[in-house]
Design an enzyme around this catalytic site. Sequence first.
Site: not given
Lengths: 280, 186
Positions: B40, B105
């Site tokens: 990222h 999650k």
Amino acid sequence: MRKINTRDVLEAVKKMSISSNINLCEDVMNSFKENKEKEESDIGRHILDTLIENAEIAKENIMPICQDTGMAVVFLEVGQEVLFEGQSITDAINEGVRQGYKEGYLRKSVVDDPLLRNNTKDNTPAIIYYDIVKGDRVKITFAPKGFGSENMSRIKMLKPSDGVKGVEDFVIETVSNAGANPCPPIVVGVGIGGTMDKAAYMSKKALLREIGNHNDLDHIKDMEERLLKKINDLGIGPQGLGGRTTALSVNIETFATHIAGLPVAVNINCHASRHEEIIL
Amino acid sequence: MKKNIKLIRTPLDDKIVSDLKAGDIVHISGTIYTARDMAHKRLIECIKKGEEIPFDLEGSVIYYVGPSPNKPGKVIGSAGPTTSYRMDDMTIPLLERGLKGMIGKGYRKDEVIKGIKDNNCVYFAATGGAGAIISSCIKESEVILYEDLGAEAVRKLTVENFPLVVVIDSKGNNLYDIERKKYERK
């Protein structure tokens, strides 16, 4: 003196690094099954079923339960009548981790410098705690620690007057804030007393205790039971998707402390609570 | 569970995304991309430099995962989701450039939830730690970017019936909040 070659330590660490990541502890598996019977949430029960099935598939396919095969945490209890022969004990442990993580196809998750962040590519160094005890044996406990749950852990230096309520509020606040992130159902390790570092060490060591076993001290056992109930009343549930099974166990360890302080550390473990031990 | 399972395929278009509701059980099939912390960071550096993102983001789904290595003859190792909040500060520029779905999650920041609403996207949760089960849904895996990052490299995965729960839908409904409140005892 009993002579132990550090080669045996290396082999034990290597073996446990692989098997502990593949085989979920029996007490955890049993706890999933027991909690499933009590779980009120449909999604919660579904998640517990998934976790049981996942552990079975991992065992059958010889594959890690979780992709985060952790940072290797090793606890050594060394009998004072033991003489180690061979390479340095620390080097032997790290070599065991290096070989185990390679041969077991385990994820290498360790970076050499916390700020520069280059992967060491062999999951070393391990975090190692040495304890000298009576006797001529060596107990090695291997506990890979995933960081989804480690990142949700906290420590606080309370005032003595904060007492039991202060400790319990801090534990509940920590678990409540962690919520879905550490992969519930979790195991909560708590260290109370000592110094800042001693409390943190105890909170990690508390995670090794088998689920269902309580602290020997009555007032601490009561606190463990009370906290487990309060945590399960938060409603977080398996994977944070709601329900009763937020924690499987609260394990507390305590130690003497200074008149001016009340250190408390909370170390959270995910549902893939892994550890194994070998006695040489 | 008695709930119906919704079957969806990538790439995701606006209609598929709009139809998904928090609490839906979904099986996703098709191509998804993996990216976590360091990947990222590099993608955001690309954007800052004004360069193109090196894979097609339009309608894409990113899975936050760092799999364990594959054994010989196997496609991939254990491959469960990693905790999503670590990507929160790097998510919105990707949503603005066509990313439609994220799999991870745990909680997301309010800003990310707003980004999900504004850009008609969806956040799915996979079962954390269920790496062995998820691995069996992954049929192909190819490292396409940042090989030097090891477990954190960007992979193109072909998945079949990957089981997910819709946690934040395109209206901003958040299943974590909704379900937790139901079971909370004060």
